[in-house]
Design a protein around this motif. Structure first.
Motif, PDB file in Angstrom:
ATOM      1  N   ASN A   1       0.822  -1.209   0.000  1.00 25.61           N
ATOM      2  CA  ASN A   1       0.000   0.000   0.000  1.00 25.61           C
ATOM      3  C   ASN A   1       0.852   1.254   0.000  1.00 25.61           C
ATOM      4  O   ASN A   1       2.081   1.191  -0.139  1.00 25.61           O
ATOM      5  N   PHE A   2       0.212   2.401   0.170  1.00 23.05           N
ATOM      6  CA  PHE A   2       0.891   3.705   0.187  1.00 23.05           C
ATOM      7  C   PHE A   2       1.563   3.896   1.542  1.00 23.05           C
ATOM      8  O   PHE A   2       0.889   4.106   2.549  1.00 23.05           O
ATOM      9  N   GLU A   3       2.892   3.803   1.566  1.00 23.78           N
ATOM     10  CA  GLU A   3       3.631   3.859   2.827  1.00 23.78           C
ATOM     11  C   GLU A   3       4.017   5.306   3.160  1.00 23.78           C
ATOM     12  O   GLU A   3       5.186   5.662   3.235  1.00 23.78           O
ATOM     13  N   TRP A   4       2.988   6.154   3.345  1.00 25.12           N
ATOM     14  CA  TRP A   4       3.192   7.526   3.815  1.00 25.12           C
ATOM     15  C   TRP A   4       4.312   8.242   3.054  1.00 25.12           C
ATOM     16  O   TRP A   4       4.338   8.172   1.821  1.00 25.12           O
ATOM     17  N   ALA A   5       5.249   8.866   3.752  1.00 27.98           N
ATOM     18  CA  ALA A   5       6.284   9.666   3.077  1.00 27.98           C
ATOM     19  C   ALA A   5       7.201   8.819   2.195  1.00 27.98           C
ATOM     20  O   ALA A   5       7.946   9.347   1.379  1.00 27.98           O
ATOM     21  N   ALA A   6       7.145   7.494   2.350  1.00 25.12           N
ATOM     22  CA  ALA A   6       7.989   6.620   1.522  1.00 25.12           C
ATOM     23  C   ALA A   6       7.263   6.194   0.246  1.00 25.12           C
ATOM     24  O   ALA A   6       7.828   5.451  -0.563  1.00 25.12           O
ATOM     25  N   GLY A   7       6.028   6.643   0.056  1.00 25.83           N
ATOM     26  CA  GLY A   7       5.309   6.323  -1.172  1.00 25.83           C
ATOM     27  C   GLY A   7       5.127   4.822  -1.364  1.00 25.83           C
ATOM     28  O   GLY A   7       4.896   4.081  -0.403  1.00 25.83           O
ATOM     29  N   PHE A   8       5.235   4.384  -2.613  1.00 25.38           N
ATOM     30  CA  PHE A   8       4.933   2.983  -2.936  1.00 25.38           C
ATOM     31  C   PHE A   8       6.167   2.085  -2.991  1.00 25.38           C
ATOM     32  O   PHE A   8       6.072   0.922  -3.361  1.00 25.38           O
ATOM     33  N   ASP A   9       7.347   2.628  -2.642  1.00 26.52           N
ATOM     34  CA  ASP A   9       8.557   1.796  -2.716  1.00 26.52           C
ATOM     35  C   ASP A   9       8.567   0.699  -1.654  1.00 26.52           C
ATOM     36  O   ASP A   9       9.144  -0.362  -1.851  1.00 26.52           O
ATOM     37  N   GLU A  10       7.994   1.003  -0.501  1.00 24.51           N
ATOM     38  CA  GLU A  10       8.092   0.075   0.636  1.00 24.51           C
ATOM     39  C   GLU A  10       6.870  -0.825   0.650  1.00 24.51           C
ATOM     40  O   GLU A  10       5.748  -0.356   0.775  1.00 24.51           O
ATOM     41  N   ARG A  11       7.109  -2.117   0.546  1.00 20.69           N
ATOM     42  CA  ARG A  11       6.019  -3.098   0.442  1.00 20.69           C
ATOM     43  C   ARG A  11       5.935  -3.914   1.730  1.00 20.69           C
ATOM     44  O   ARG A  11       6.839  -4.667   2.048  1.00 20.69           O
ATOM     45  N   PHE A  12       4.842  -3.753   2.465  1.00 15.79           N
ATOM     46  CA  PHE A  12       4.643  -4.477   3.723  1.00 15.79           C
ATOM     47  C   PHE A  12       3.639  -5.625   3.573  1.00 15.79           C
ATOM     48  O   PHE A  12       3.381  -6.341   4.535  1.00 15.79           O
ATOM     49  N   GLY A  13       3.035  -5.801   2.394  1.00 16.82           N
ATOM     50  CA  GLY A  13       1.898  -6.698   2.275  1.00 16.82           C
ATOM     51  C   GLY A  13       2.216  -8.184   2.299  1.00 16.82           C
ATOM     52  O   GLY A  13       3.301  -8.618   1.921  1.00 16.82           O
ATOM     53  N   LEU A  14       1.214  -8.964   2.744  1.00 19.78           N
ATOM     54  CA  LEU A  14       1.227 -10.410   2.517  1.00 19.78           C
ATOM     55  C   LEU A  14       0.709 -10.679   1.103  1.00 19.78           C
ATOM     56  O   LEU A  14       0.892 -11.761   0.555  1.00 19.78           O
ATOM     57  N   ILE A  15       0.017  -9.668   0.561  1.00 24.40           N
ATOM     58  CA  ILE A  15      -0.530  -9.766  -0.797  1.00 24.40           C
ATOM     59  C   ILE A  15       0.142  -8.697  -1.640  1.00 24.40           C
ATOM     60  O   ILE A  15       0.138  -7.509  -1.284  1.00 24.40           O
ATOM     61  N   HIS A  16       0.763  -9.133  -2.710  1.00 25.38           N
ATOM     62  CA  HIS A  16       1.454  -8.218  -3.620  1.00 25.38           C
ATOM     63  C   HIS A  16       0.433  -7.427  -4.424  1.00 25.38           C
ATOM     64  O   HIS A  16      -0.604  -7.959  -4.836  1.00 25.38           O
ATOM     65  N   VAL A  17       0.712  -6.123  -4.629  1.00 23.59           N
ATOM     66  CA  VAL A  17      -0.138  -5.320  -5.504  1.00 23.59           C
ATOM     67  C   VAL A  17       0.740  -4.723  -6.596  1.00 23.59           C
ATOM     68  O   VAL A  17       1.782  -4.124  -6.300  1.00 23.59           O
ATOM     69  N   ASP A  18       0.330  -4.946  -7.838  1.00 21.22           N
ATOM     70  CA  ASP A  18       0.980  -4.280  -8.972  1.00 21.22           C
ATOM     71  C   ASP A  18       0.381  -2.881  -9.027  1.00 21.22           C
ATOM     72  O   ASP A  18      -0.819  -2.725  -9.284  1.00 21.22           O
ATOM     73  N   PHE A  19       1.210  -1.863  -8.763  1.00 19.79           N
ATOM     74  CA  PHE A  19       0.649  -0.514  -8.617  1.00 19.79           C
ATOM     75  C   PHE A  19       0.208   0.095  -9.954  1.00 19.79           C
ATOM     76  O   PHE A  19      -0.445   1.137  -9.957  1.00 19.79           O
ATOM     77  N   ASP A  20       0.546  -0.552 -11.073  1.00 18.28           N
ATOM     78  CA  ASP A  20       0.044  -0.066 -12.368  1.00 18.28           C
ATOM     79  C   ASP A  20      -1.296  -0.706 -12.708  1.00 18.28           C
ATOM     80  O   ASP A  20      -2.269  -0.032 -13.012  1.00 18.28           O
ATOM     81  N   THR A  21      -1.332  -2.045 -12.632  1.00 20.28           N
ATOM     82  CA  THR A  21      -2.569  -2.741 -13.022  1.00 20.28           C
ATOM     83  C   THR A  21      -3.502  -2.944 -11.829  1.00 20.28           C
ATOM     84  O   THR A  21      -4.664  -3.302 -12.005  1.00 20.28           O
ATOM     85  N   LEU A  22      -2.963  -2.759 -10.603  1.00 21.44           N
ATOM     86  CA  LEU A  22      -3.677  -2.984  -9.349  1.00 21.44           C
ATOM     87  C   LEU A  22      -4.054  -4.460  -9.126  1.00 21.44           C
ATOM     88  O   LEU A  22      -4.871  -4.793  -8.270  1.00 21.44           O
ATOM     89  N   LYS A  23      -3.412  -5.343  -9.880  1.00 23.26           N
ATOM     90  CA  LYS A  23      -3.639  -6.778  -9.697  1.00 23.26           C
ATOM     91  C   LYS A  23      -3.060  -7.241  -8.358  1.00 23.26           C
ATOM     92  O   LYS A  23      -1.970  -6.836  -7.965  1.00 23.26           O
ATOM     93  N   ARG A  24      -3.814  -8.065  -7.654  1.00 26.99           N
ATOM     94  CA  ARG A  24      -3.408  -8.636  -6.366  1.00 26.99           C
ATOM     95  C   ARG A  24      -2.865 -10.050  -6.558  1.00 26.99           C
ATOM     96  O   ARG A  24      -3.512 -10.852  -7.253  1.00 26.99           O
ATOM     97  N   THR A  25      -1.761 -10.375  -5.879  1.00 26.45           N
ATOM     98  CA  THR A  25      -1.188 -11.720  -5.919  1.00 26.45           C
ATOM     99  C   THR A  25      -0.694 -12.097  -4.525  1.00 26.45           C
ATOM    100  O   THR A  25       0.226 -11.456  -4.007  1.00 26.45           O
ATOM    101  N   PRO A  26      -1.287 -13.111  -3.905  1.00 21.12           N
ATOM    102  CA  PRO A  26      -0.781 -13.519  -2.584  1.00 21.12           C
ATOM    103  C   PRO A  26       0.690 -13.941  -2.682  1.00 21.12           C
ATOM    104  O   PRO A  26       1.070 -14.650  -3.604  1.00 21.12           O
TER     105      PRO A  26
END
Ligand code: GBH
Length: 451
Positions: free
Chosen positions: A408-433
């Motif tokens: 998700n959107f990690e505040w001042a770090a934008g979209f570089d930092e990924r904390f999810g158990l589910i991957h999100v492609d930030f262009d297509t918004l496709k979800r992948t566990p």
């Protein structure tokens, strides 16, 4: 062998509204301070913002199915205050219904940092009235959702919001007030106390708060380093938990600095120490502090720089391993802070770990459709074992929620930092566990199977 927890222990995942919802100006929603910050007022990596975020507003049904598919019992999310002010409660109605139909318990947070800009314009958390406005907003929510939502979290990380947003200028609303930010902390604590009252009046089953805590150790045993570490911990840990769990501030300087005195302060503290059913702990990493050494450069040690005129300076925590965000990986710090909380607060209610997790710059799904995030699995495994150790040491911990369900959107770090158990492609918004999602699912199954 997966770490094991007592029967009834609850697993979950956490998110927050601004970081996932998007739909920033839909259905009459006005801006929050994060909309303002990201549209020019503040600095976010690559100039990114949460206008679309991961479009959870439109994709919540898919997201809830995925979260439930991991076998968790609880889902922690937050409400967007400006969305509620605009009257778009229909979204939260549908969201809550979907969560419950999926067999999950909704555990929403009232406030996770996205203050309506119109309230910032009248002083934000520096204005005592904002606490009363939060109480009104709480009534709106509990009256509308209280027949289905029984368990509530008032505020998220009042310490981080106060430090990053009001003392420094790294988060919205970027005030940079230094120690002058203490009233913003007091008014959030007051808002917490008022919200507990409103929630109880309307029949909430359980009420808690989500506090960020971390062990602070002095760099050496020298008295000046010990004093610096103690003051830093008072300001960043105990200022936000002593009033709730003991009914007072940790020292006179802080008591005087919150800007409310006498009978009014006594009344506020009485409200703030309202009984809680559970205490949420968000844990990421410990901090090491020393008394500032003349001429030494402390920049870049923390994600944010502490002004050089403060009587404490952060030094790097000794750790062989770091997340891709640069945060030290110290699972024992979680056991330590839980034991410290138990010892400091004789009346500590059952604890839920309301956030714990790590950012790694995962590769996109490969040809096999998988995201191999072994380092996140190792992080979560070690931290869950640290929770189990705290339970063995006699701390009552009733649940653990991973930050976060989705990238998700990690505040001042934008979209570089990924904390999810589910991957999100930030262009297509496709979800992948990710692999960590399947690992978490298997760990949860292994509990009920008694293996
Ligand atoms: C939480 O904040 C938030 O509740 C959540 O919204 C957020 O996405 C998540 O955690 C991940 O950040 O200054 O380099 O020593 C946690 C915020 C985490 C702030 C650890 C300070 C120390 C990093 N913090 N942190 S550093």
């Amino acid at each position: 062998m997966y770490p094991q927890f007592p029967p009834g222990f609850r697993f979950g995942m956490s998110t927050s509204a601004y970081q996932i919802e998007g739909a920033a100006s839909l259905a009459g929603k006005g801006p929050s301070i994060w909309d303002t910050f990201t549209s020019g007022g503040g600095t976010v990596r690559h100039g990114q913002d949460g206008r679309v975020a991961i479009d959870h507003y439109h994709r919540f049904a898919e997201d809830i199915q995925l979260i439930a598919g991991a076998g968790v019992q609880d889902y922690r999310f937050s409400f967007s205050w400006p969305r509620v002010l605009a009257g778009d409660l229909g979204f939260y109605d549908r969201l809550v219904d979907t969560i419950i139909e999926a067999g999950l318990r909704p555990v929403p947070t009232l406030y996770h940092w996205d203050l309506p800009q119109e309230l910032e314009d009248t002083g934000g958390w520096m204005n005592r009235d904002t606490a009363h406005r939060l109480a009104d907003y709480t009534s709106t929510l509990v009256l509308r959702l209280g027949d289905r939502v029984r368990d509530w979290i008032t505020m998220n990380e009042m310490n981080v919001h106060t430090l990053y947003g009001y003392a420094l200028a790294d988060h919205a609303p970027a005030r940079g007030l230094g120690l002058g930010a203490l009233p913003a902390g007091h008014h959030q604590l007051l808002a917490h106390g008022l919200a507990v009252q409103v929630l109880r009046t309307h029949g909430a089953r359980t009420v808690g708060v989500a506090s960020q805590h971390f062990p602070v150790s002095p760099a050496t045993d020298a008295p000046e380093d010990v004093a610096a570490a103690t003051l830093f911990s008072e300001l960043t840990n105990w200022t936000f938990s002593d009033p709730i769990l003991l009914g007072d501030y940790p020292n006179e300087m802080i008591r005087a600095g919150v800007g409310t005195e006498g009978a009014q302060l006594d009344r506020d503290l009485e409200l703030i120490k309202a009984r809680l059913d559970f205490y949420g702990v968000n844990y990421y990493e410990p901090t090491m502090i020393e008394a500032p050494r003349a001429g030494k450069d402390y920049s870049g040690v923390l994600e944010v720089d502490i002004p050089t005129d403060m009587p404490f300076s952060p030094v790097p925590v000794k750790s062989d391993e770091r997340t891709d965000f640069g945060w030290a990986i110290v699972p024992a710090g979680l056991t330590e802070i839980l034991v410290t909380l138990r010892d400091r607060y004789p009346g500590l209610p059952p604890v839920f770990i309301t956030e714990n997790g790590a950012s790694f710059h995962d590769a996109d799904p490969g040809p096999d459709g998988r995201v191999h995030d072994e380092r996140r699995i190792a992080y979560l495994d070690a931290h869950l074992r640290a929770v189990a150790d705290a339970i063995t040491a006699g701390v009552r911990v009733d649940g653990y929620y991973v930050w976060s369900a989705l990238d998700n959107f990690e505040w001042a770090a934008g979209f570089d930092e990924r904390f999810g158990l589910i991957h999100v492609d930030f262009d297509t918004l496709k979800r992948t566990p990710k692999d960590s999602y399947f690992w978490y699912r298997d760990l949860i199954t292994a509990q009920s199977a008694g293996s």
